[in-house]
Motif scaffolding. Structure first.
Motif, PDB file in Angstrom:
ATOM      1  N   PHE A  68       0.829  -1.201   0.000  1.00  0.00           N
ATOM      2  CA  PHE A  68       0.000   0.000   0.000  1.00  0.00           C
ATOM      3  C   PHE A  68       0.866   1.254   0.000  1.00  0.00           C
ATOM      4  O   PHE A  68       0.577   2.226  -0.683  1.00  0.00           O
ATOM      5  CB  PHE A  68      -0.940   0.007   1.209  1.00  0.00           C
ATOM      6  CG  PHE A  68      -1.833   1.216   1.236  1.00  0.00           C
ATOM      7  CD1 PHE A  68      -3.006   1.233   0.487  1.00  0.00           C
ATOM      8  CD2 PHE A  68      -1.499   2.335   1.986  1.00  0.00           C
ATOM      9  CE1 PHE A  68      -3.812   2.362   0.485  1.00  0.00           C
ATOM     10  CE2 PHE A  68      -2.305   3.461   1.985  1.00  0.00           C
ATOM     11  CZ  PHE A  68      -3.473   3.474   1.232  1.00  0.00           C
ATOM     12  N   VAL A  69       1.942   1.201   0.758  1.00  0.00           N
ATOM     13  CA  VAL A  69       2.827   2.355   0.841  1.00  0.00           C
ATOM     14  C   VAL A  69       3.378   2.692  -0.540  1.00  0.00           C
ATOM     15  O   VAL A  69       3.481   3.858  -0.924  1.00  0.00           O
ATOM     16  CB  VAL A  69       3.972   2.081   1.836  1.00  0.00           C
ATOM     17  CG1 VAL A  69       4.985   3.219   1.843  1.00  0.00           C
ATOM     18  CG2 VAL A  69       3.405   1.872   3.236  1.00  0.00           C
ATOM     19  N   ASP A  70       3.704   1.648  -1.313  1.00  0.00           N
ATOM     20  CA  ASP A  70       4.267   1.886  -2.641  1.00  0.00           C
ATOM     21  C   ASP A  70       3.204   2.218  -3.685  1.00  0.00           C
ATOM     22  O   ASP A  70       3.354   3.145  -4.459  1.00  0.00           O
ATOM     23  CB  ASP A  70       5.045   0.647  -3.116  1.00  0.00           C
ATOM     24  CG  ASP A  70       6.276   0.418  -2.254  1.00  0.00           C
ATOM     25  OD1 ASP A  70       6.762   1.412  -1.664  1.00  0.00           O
ATOM     26  OD2 ASP A  70       6.730  -0.733  -2.155  1.00  0.00           O
ATOM     27  N   GLU A  71       2.121   1.430  -3.671  1.00  0.00           N
ATOM     28  CA  GLU A  71       1.179   1.506  -4.788  1.00  0.00           C
ATOM     29  C   GLU A  71      -0.077   2.325  -4.488  1.00  0.00           C
ATOM     30  O   GLU A  71      -0.778   2.725  -5.403  1.00  0.00           O
ATOM     31  CB  GLU A  71       0.727   0.086  -5.191  1.00  0.00           C
ATOM     32  CG  GLU A  71       1.850  -0.945  -5.220  1.00  0.00           C
ATOM     33  CD  GLU A  71       2.479  -1.056  -6.608  1.00  0.00           C
ATOM     34  OE1 GLU A  71       1.794  -0.668  -7.579  1.00  0.00           O
ATOM     35  OE2 GLU A  71       3.619  -1.527  -6.701  1.00  0.00           O
ATOM     36  N   LYS A  72      -0.344   2.525  -3.234  1.00  0.00           N
ATOM     37  CA  LYS A  72      -1.549   3.250  -2.811  1.00  0.00           C
ATOM     38  C   LYS A  72      -2.839   2.625  -3.360  1.00  0.00           C
ATOM     39  O   LYS A  72      -3.808   3.337  -3.630  1.00  0.00           O
ATOM     40  CB  LYS A  72      -1.480   4.731  -3.258  1.00  0.00           C
ATOM     41  CG  LYS A  72      -0.343   5.517  -2.652  1.00  0.00           C
ATOM     42  CD  LYS A  72      -0.734   6.089  -1.302  1.00  0.00           C
ATOM     43  CE  LYS A  72       0.347   6.968  -0.706  1.00  0.00           C
ATOM     44  NZ  LYS A  72       1.370   6.232   0.056  1.00  0.00           N
ATOM     45  N   GLU A  73      -2.841   1.342  -3.572  1.00  0.00           N
ATOM     46  CA  GLU A  73      -4.061   0.722  -4.095  1.00  0.00           C
ATOM     47  C   GLU A  73      -4.909   0.145  -2.976  1.00  0.00           C
ATOM     48  O   GLU A  73      -4.405  -0.425  -2.019  1.00  0.00           O
ATOM     49  CB  GLU A  73      -3.721  -0.355  -5.123  1.00  0.00           C
ATOM     50  CG  GLU A  73      -3.514   0.243  -6.500  1.00  0.00           C
ATOM     51  CD  GLU A  73      -3.385  -0.808  -7.572  1.00  0.00           C
ATOM     52  OE1 GLU A  73      -4.226  -1.743  -7.576  1.00  0.00           O
ATOM     53  OE2 GLU A  73      -2.446  -0.713  -8.377  1.00  0.00           O
ATOM     54  N   LYS A 243       6.193  -9.566  15.138  1.00  0.00           N
ATOM     55  CA  LYS A 243       4.959 -10.336  15.280  1.00  0.00           C
ATOM     56  C   LYS A 243       4.132 -10.325  13.999  1.00  0.00           C
ATOM     57  O   LYS A 243       3.421 -11.268  13.685  1.00  0.00           O
ATOM     58  CB  LYS A 243       4.116  -9.752  16.429  1.00  0.00           C
ATOM     59  CG  LYS A 243       3.974 -10.732  17.599  1.00  0.00           C
ATOM     60  CD  LYS A 243       3.122 -10.138  18.701  1.00  0.00           C
ATOM     61  CE  LYS A 243       3.940  -9.999  19.964  1.00  0.00           C
ATOM     62  NZ  LYS A 243       3.309  -9.184  20.992  1.00  0.00           N
ATOM     63  N   PHE A 244       4.224  -9.218  13.269  1.00  0.00           N
ATOM     64  CA  PHE A 244       3.434  -9.098  12.036  1.00  0.00           C
ATOM     65  C   PHE A 244       4.336  -8.764  10.852  1.00  0.00           C
ATOM     66  O   PHE A 244       4.300  -7.650  10.328  1.00  0.00           O
ATOM     67  CB  PHE A 244       2.345  -8.027  12.213  1.00  0.00           C
ATOM     68  CG  PHE A 244       1.413  -8.336  13.349  1.00  0.00           C
ATOM     69  CD1 PHE A 244       0.356  -9.224  13.148  1.00  0.00           C
ATOM     70  CD2 PHE A 244       1.612  -7.788  14.606  1.00  0.00           C
ATOM     71  CE1 PHE A 244      -0.492  -9.530  14.205  1.00  0.00           C
ATOM     72  CE2 PHE A 244       0.763  -8.096  15.661  1.00  0.00           C
ATOM     73  CZ  PHE A 244      -0.282  -8.979  15.470  1.00  0.00           C
ATOM     74  N   PRO A 245       5.112  -9.725  10.453  1.00  0.00           N
ATOM     75  CA  PRO A 245       6.137  -9.456   9.440  1.00  0.00           C
ATOM     76  C   PRO A 245       5.557  -9.075   8.068  1.00  0.00           C
ATOM     77  O   PRO A 245       6.258  -8.490   7.260  1.00  0.00           O
ATOM     78  CB  PRO A 245       6.917 -10.767   9.354  1.00  0.00           C
ATOM     79  CG  PRO A 245       6.030 -11.804   9.931  1.00  0.00           C
ATOM     80  CD  PRO A 245       5.121 -11.135  10.894  1.00  0.00           C
ATOM     81  N   GLN A 246       4.285  -9.378   7.847  1.00  0.00           N
ATOM     82  CA  GLN A 246       3.689  -9.030   6.548  1.00  0.00           C
ATOM     83  C   GLN A 246       3.399  -7.530   6.460  1.00  0.00           C
ATOM     84  O   GLN A 246       3.207  -7.005   5.372  1.00  0.00           O
ATOM     85  CB  GLN A 246       2.347  -9.770   6.329  1.00  0.00           C
ATOM     86  CG  GLN A 246       2.357 -11.225   6.670  1.00  0.00           C
ATOM     87  CD  GLN A 246       3.264 -12.033   5.747  1.00  0.00           C
ATOM     88  OE1 GLN A 246       3.831 -11.503   4.790  1.00  0.00           O
ATOM     89  NE2 GLN A 246       3.420 -13.311   6.036  1.00  0.00           N
ATOM     90  N   ASN A 247       3.339  -6.888   7.604  1.00  0.00           N
ATOM     91  CA  ASN A 247       3.033  -5.460   7.610  1.00  0.00           C
ATOM     92  C   ASN A 247       4.297  -4.629   7.785  1.00  0.00           C
ATOM     93  O   ASN A 247       5.309  -5.099   8.299  1.00  0.00           O
ATOM     94  CB  ASN A 247       2.059  -5.139   8.748  1.00  0.00           C
ATOM     95  CG  ASN A 247       0.684  -5.722   8.479  1.00  0.00           C
ATOM     96  OD1 ASN A 247       0.188  -5.665   7.354  1.00  0.00           O
ATOM     97  ND2 ASN A 247       0.081  -6.314   9.509  1.00  0.00           N
TER      98      ASN A 247
END
Ligand SMILES: Nc1ncnc2c1ncn2[C@@H]1O[C@H](COP(=O)(O)OP(=O)(O)OP(=O)(O)O)[C@@H](O)[C@H]1O
Ligand SMILES: [Mg+2]
Lengths: 406, 229
Positions: A68-73, A243-247
């Motif tokens: 989201f940070v990169d693409e803002k989608e 704990k939340f490596p995907q974020n």
């Protein structure tokens, strides 16, 4: 040993011409006092600037989906949201947090349209976190009992689009699948904040309205949180990240480069202050010590005649100057300390001075122990530097000529 | 008798490049161990110049000054400071003492420069301050002493380092006759009892009378040299 004798002479020499020594002591005291206050003032200013940015806008930590940070989608929502909320709610280091749905879109009325960032918020959480409710200058903040699709817009945008409270607008934005949808909103409040660009672009709607329109009420793109104590920043950030490596878990310095710049520049500015003040002091010191040497020419000649070498003579003069600095520095620091202490209690009202910058707050000067140490060391270095030229003059004297001097 | 000081054909020209002043014109002088010698002569005859050159405070234009088998004219700036500290005691006309130090500290000063131990310093200070009759005034600052007392402290200070000899340029010029007599008593006593070599300049006839050898300078040259029997 002999060096204690040099120290003894140097110390006692200070008191031979009390007026002169006290003049130098006095100017150092004033310089140090001013320096202490300036440093504390600047420190307080930066703290105020940063805390204002943190409290109003950035918060301490923000969590996003890295895509989201990169693409803002819109489709890149926060991963494992429910679990994340659980963890945040039970973390004692966290003061408050708020979730946001973010969406790029258009705002339109009969007069025209423009691009905007739509922020879907939970009103209570947002009020706690960024005090949005306190920034409403016209109309009202979100109210639970109120009807469908309320919107809060920035003052700047309101001016540009000639919108008022109760104006109707149409927002157009993307759904996850890329399809565009439009919906009517009604302006219930207008906010004003420190940053007019932010004001122009960002508008707030309720997350539940956005969720309903997007047919997905867990479309969360951003979680912002405040800590009880900034000192925990790195620990909390690291814990959440692991704990939340995907974020993507970022702190305010990573998010806002200008805050980072302010913080890192603090050191540079401090040294510039120090150099300016010390530069002023050094001339006073040189002047006073040159006079002292002129007065004692014969005595210096005698000392050289009876076998005091140039190195020791040089040291003697440097010591005398350093002692003057060491008498003055603590006094200046003490005055400075109490001045800072006083203003850190009552504050300095910066409302008028800083209105243009958008900071309308009370400034509280602060100074850390490190700065007191830095100032003391600077004074000593200045004294040593100031002593060099007079001491050099002294050791260049020829004993016979010095003794014969009337 | 062994010479302490040998001055050979010393000349001194001030301002050689502008208006040359011939302050010394080939002075030869030998001073033996234990002498008590006065350097006399009219004003401008070169007494101060000669004492300064012997003391290594100034350089001769030509000639040599040999002390301890060492031609001091050949020493470097820092060597000469060291040499003065080890071998020569000075008593000046005025401004002899360090005003911020007590009498005792002034006397110790050169010994500290030489790195003498506390015990050695204490013993020597006591001995010398006794010898100059000021053992009661150890802790006074120079400003709390009379001119004569200050010069006596200066003599003690000059002797503290056990120099080969003491040079004194008009040590009594600023003293009244009583103080002058006291100072000379002390100097000649130290000379006789401890065999300390003194070379001093003076205008004062009473001082000249007390000297055992009188060297007279005129216009930069030695015109007479009398040793009393
Ligand atoms: N620094 C100097 N520069 C130029 N001329 C000097 C200097 N010092 C001394 N003279 C000259 O050298 C000569 C000898 O001077 P000196 O001071 O040695 O005489 P003195 O015998 O000690 O005299 P006094 O009895 O007055 O003390 C004098 O003509 C004096 O003017
Ligand atoms: Mg003279």
């Amino acid at each position: 040993m002999f060096n204690t004798m040099i120290i003894k002479i140097a110390w006692r020499n200070i008191w031979r011409n009390k007026i002169r020594s006290l003049t130098v002591v006095g100017s150092i005291v004033i310089g140090v006092w001013a320096l202490t206050f300036m440093m504390a003032f600047y420190d307080g200013f930066v703290t105020m600037y940063i805390s204002s940015a943190v409290e109003n806008d950035l918060s301490h930590i923000q969590i996003h989906n890295p895509e989201f940070v990169d693409e803002k989608e819109v489709k890149y929502t926060i991963d494992d949201y429910t679990e994340l909320i659980k963890v945040l709610s039970s973390d004692n280091d966290i003061l408050s947090f708020a979730s946001r749905s973010l969406n790029n879109g258009m705002i339109a009325n009969s007069k025209g349209s423009r691009g905007c960032d739509i922020r879907g918020i939970v009103p209570i959480d947002e009020a706690k976190l960024t005090r949005l409710d306190k920034k409403i200058v016209e109309g009202n903040y979100f109210d639970l009992t109120k009807k469908k699709n309320p919107i809060v817009i920035g003052k700047k945008l309101a001016d540009k689009m000639k919108l008022k409270v109760k104006s109707k607008v149409v927002l157009t934005f993307q759904k996850t699948d890329g399809e565009l949808i439009s919906a009517a909103f009604k302006v219930i409040g207008i906010y004003k904040c420190t940053n007019s660009i932010f004001e122009e672009i960002n508008l707030f709607v309720q997350q539940k309205d956005l969720g309903r329109l997007l047919e997905d009420d867990q479309m969360i793109h951003e979680i912002a949180l405040l800590l009880k104590d900034v000192k925990q920043l790195d620990t909390v950030q690291a814990a959440l990240a692991s704990k939340f490596p995907q974020n993507l878990v970022e702190n305010y310095k990573e998010i806002s480069p200008d805050v980072n710049l302010y913080e890192s520049q603090m050191g540079v500015i401090t040294y510039i202050f120090i150099i300016i003040i010390m530069f002023a002091l050094i001339f006073g010191i040189i002047n006073a010590m040159l006079m002292a040497i002129l007065e004692r020419t014969r005595e210096l000649g005698m000392l050289m005649s009876i076998g005091m070498n140039r190195m020791k003579l040089f040291l003697m003069i440097v010591f005398e100057t350093v002692f003057i600095g060491l008498i003055a520095a603590p006094l200046g620091l003490l005055f400075g300390h109490f001045t800072v202490l006083y203003f850190s209690k009552v504050g300095i009202d910066m409302t008028e001075a800083l209105e243009k910058v958008g900071l309308n707050e009370i400034l509280y000067p602060t100074l850390n122990v490190e700065s007191y140490f830095t100032i003391t060391v600077s004074v000593v270095i200045t004294a040593i530097l100031g002593a060099f030229y007079p001491a050099y003059k002294a050791i260049r004297l020829k004993p016979v000529e010095a003794i014969n001097k009337i | 008798m062994k010479n302490v000081i040998t001055v050979k054909e010393v000349t001194k020209v001030y301002n050689p490049d502008t208006i040359p002043v011939h302050a010394l014109r080939g002075v030869d002088l030998e001073i033996g161990q234990g002498e008590f010698t006065a350097l006399v002569g009219p004003s401008g005859s070169g007494k101060t110049t000669l004492l300064n050159i012997i003391g290594g405070l100034d350089n001769a234009t030509e000639g040599s000054v040999i002390i301890n088998d060492q031609d001091i004219e050949k020493l470097s700036d820092s060597q000469i400071i060291e040499f003065r500290k080890q071998h020569i005691g000075f008593v000046f006309q005025a401004y002899n003492l360090i005003p911020v130090l007590t009498a005792k500290e002034n006397v110790e000063f050169v010994m500290l420069l030489q790195g003498a131990s506390q015990a050695a310093r204490d013993a020597r200070v006591k001995e010398l301050m006794n010898a100059v009759g000021l053992s009661e005034h150890l802790d006074r600052r120079p400003s709390q002493l009379s001119g004569g007392q200050q010069q006596r402290v200066a003599v003690a200070r000059a002797l503290a380092s056990k120099p080969r000899f003491v040079l004194a340029d008009e040590p009594t010029a600023n003293l009244d006759s009583k103080s002058t007599a006291d100072l000379l008593d002390i100097m000649s006593q130290l000379n006789q009892e401890e065999n300390i070599t003194f070379l001093f300049s003076t205008h004062d006839q009473r001082v000249i009378d007390r000297a055992r050898r009188v060297v007279m300078l005129e216009d930069g040259a030695v015109i007479s040299d009398d040793t009393k029997m």
